[in-house]
Design an enzyme around this catalytic site. Sequence first.
Site, short mmCIF file in Angstrom:
data_model
loop_
_atom_site.label_atom_id
_atom_site.label_comp_id
_atom_site.label_asym_id
_atom_site.label_seq_id
_atom_site.Cartn_x
_atom_site.Cartn_y
_atom_site.Cartn_z
N HIS A 147 94.77 37.77 51.17
CA HIS A 147 94.28 38.90 51.97
C HIS A 147 95.28 39.38 53.01
O HIS A 147 94.93 40.08 53.95
CB HIS A 147 92.93 38.57 52.64
CG HIS A 147 91.90 38.14 51.65
ND1 HIS A 147 91.32 39.03 50.77
CD2 HIS A 147 91.39 36.93 51.36
CE1 HIS A 147 90.47 38.36 49.99
NE2 HIS A 147 90.50 37.09 50.32
N ARG A 188 93.94 50.97 65.46
CA ARG A 188 95.25 50.73 66.06
C ARG A 188 96.33 51.25 65.13
O ARG A 188 96.04 51.72 64.03
CB ARG A 188 95.46 49.23 66.25
CG ARG A 188 95.25 48.52 64.92
CD ARG A 188 95.65 47.08 64.94
NE ARG A 188 95.08 46.36 63.82
CZ ARG A 188 95.58 46.33 62.59
NH1 ARG A 188 96.67 46.99 62.30
NH2 ARG A 188 95.00 45.64 61.62
N LYS A 239 80.84 44.47 61.98
CA LYS A 239 80.65 44.89 60.58
C LYS A 239 79.30 45.59 60.40
O LYS A 239 79.22 46.65 59.78
CB LYS A 239 80.68 43.68 59.64
CG LYS A 239 82.03 43.00 59.60
CD LYS A 239 82.84 43.38 58.38
CE LYS A 239 84.23 42.84 58.56
NZ LYS A 239 85.31 43.41 57.92
#
Lengths: 165, 510
Positions: free
Chosen positions: B235, B292, B116
């Site tokens: 989520h 991906r 991150k």
Amino acid sequence: MLYHVGINGRNYRLELVREQGGWQCRLDGRRLAIDAVLAGCDRLSLLIDGKSYEIKRERTPGGTYVWVGNAGYAAEVRDPRSLLARKGKAGDESGPRKLVASMPGKIVRVLVEEKARVEAGQGIVVVEAMKMQNEIKSPKQGTVQKLMAREGANVNAGDVLAIVE
Amino acid sequence: MFKKILIANRGEIAVRVIRACRELNIATVAVYSDADRASLHVQKADEACHIGPSAAAESYLNIARILAAAERSGADAIHPGYGFLSENAKFAQACADSGIKFIGPRAASIAMMGSKTGARREMEKAGIPFVPGTSSGLESIAQAEQVAAGIGYPVMLKAAAGGGGKGMRLVPSRAELRAALESAQSEAQRAFGDSEVYLEKAILNPRHIEMQVLADEHGNTVYLGERECSIQRRHQKVLEEAPSPTVDPPMRRRMGEVAVRVAQAAGYSNAGTVEFLVDQQKNFYFLEMNTRLQVEHPVTELITGLDLVHLQIRIAAGEKLPLAQNDVVIRGHAIECRIYAEDPDNHYFPSPGKITLLQEPAGPGIRHDSGVYENWTVPIDYDPLLAKLVGYGTDRPQAIARLARAVGEYFVGGIKTNLSLFERILSHPDFCRGNLDTGFLDRLLNSDAAAAKIDHSEIAEIAAIAAGLFAALDSAAASASSGGSAADRGDAGGNGLASWQRAARNEALR
């Protein structure tokens, strides 16, 4: 043939007689013209008064469901002439009750010991499937007569985990 | 072009990739764990290789075993699908070291986007828009007040070491800032042993919108339009659509150009997705990049007419992109439902088990990417995604109508699925108007579910007749094969046989 049919807890009296090419049907005494064709294993095409219904029967470890289109109903059929059916019914009301795994999984925890007193709704074992844990609760107040569940063991849907009396 | 591709995955995505390979005349190798011998992807592949026990760590996540299977079978490329090893930089590197082509970006791009802080540093250099705020901890209440005044209330305080909502505070105005900062700092200290708290503009009811990008290994990058993924539970995406009802062509171009800059800053090649948060004023902020193929790639395929898996394979084989940005044309609307083995009546708890009855939808505008079949037992060991049902139409209302019609045709018996949830979403007025945000599904699930279940007594009567007919047909079948054992009449009952079936059978045998 006479059947007592329970649909979502409501009871119906159903008489079915095979005639050439079809069925004679009385539901709670009312005569109905029905046309039924088996459309595959557990699939039925039903015509009643010109209306078409797509019927499916779903058999699960937890019981049998009948689906009319997209509406599913818990269904129980008893043949009143059959002694076995009556016995089976009576056995459900009182006496020992089984705790059954509703899905395959792995037993991650056993929360009580054999002979322990348990309350209705008390957790007995924890089964894990697909990384989620589900607590299987006692169906009644009583004593854990037998505990088949072992921590770490794999279980299949329908396996008896414990018996509470 | 490759001669043989190993698919390092299972379920519907493995089947999806095998189909693309067959269309391109490339041989396929499936891999499978103990739990997956009977799985659909093993049956659909040209070759299949057992790679270990059911636990993913010992099979689908085991780099050495997958590479050994590739070498043994003579595969010259590996497609990772999504999940498992698809975003594992070590795996991509190990493939390269073994001389097997990894169908995806280079290991360095995966590693950059996997961190991150690393990703944020690189993207800040490239001038990518983030949610405004501080990128380091707050020193004092005075500094916090100054930063908050600069970006405007409401603001969100977040623990630097945070996660799971700990150390997070929504601050609606300046009056609440001091108390919120103190409690967030002490909560962060207790939860993480680190009281560092930073401040961001609070995005209320955001949309989650992502941009598909495609890059070849010769420096060409295009964007293929956005997907709206705001319908989420915990989520986890549940339903996705393309294009987004809120994105117009100028916004699409701006988001697309930012996504291309992100990909280029990461030295990216192959298919990837840049995720954004979008606020109610349609400002968009970079969230992360998924390096991906996405689960929801079919909606983009339907509106662009492109096959992303074909393109992934051709890019990995060294071909140049067959299209320029101007060639990408969006036509129609597509919506995808993720069909999970979950019990809607038990908090969407996974519901693996045997599929005793399966009726799959078809017809105009319907695409169904499935990894299951009737009589197969959904294993307990993996993600409960069974299939993806996608509806395509000239416009959004037609796509919704087709998908709702197909959901009605779809029946999975023996296990529970979330199919009924899609009936509720697709008929919801806010959904139909395109009023979506990431809180939509929670609000829907907290609203009165009982209202959706009206019991028409007329239909219950039909069910009663049908139940009796099945019993009568059972006993007729049993007497026809009189003397035959009950066991040869299918094992659907097992020890869970309903008493009425036993009774009917007993009756017929008398």
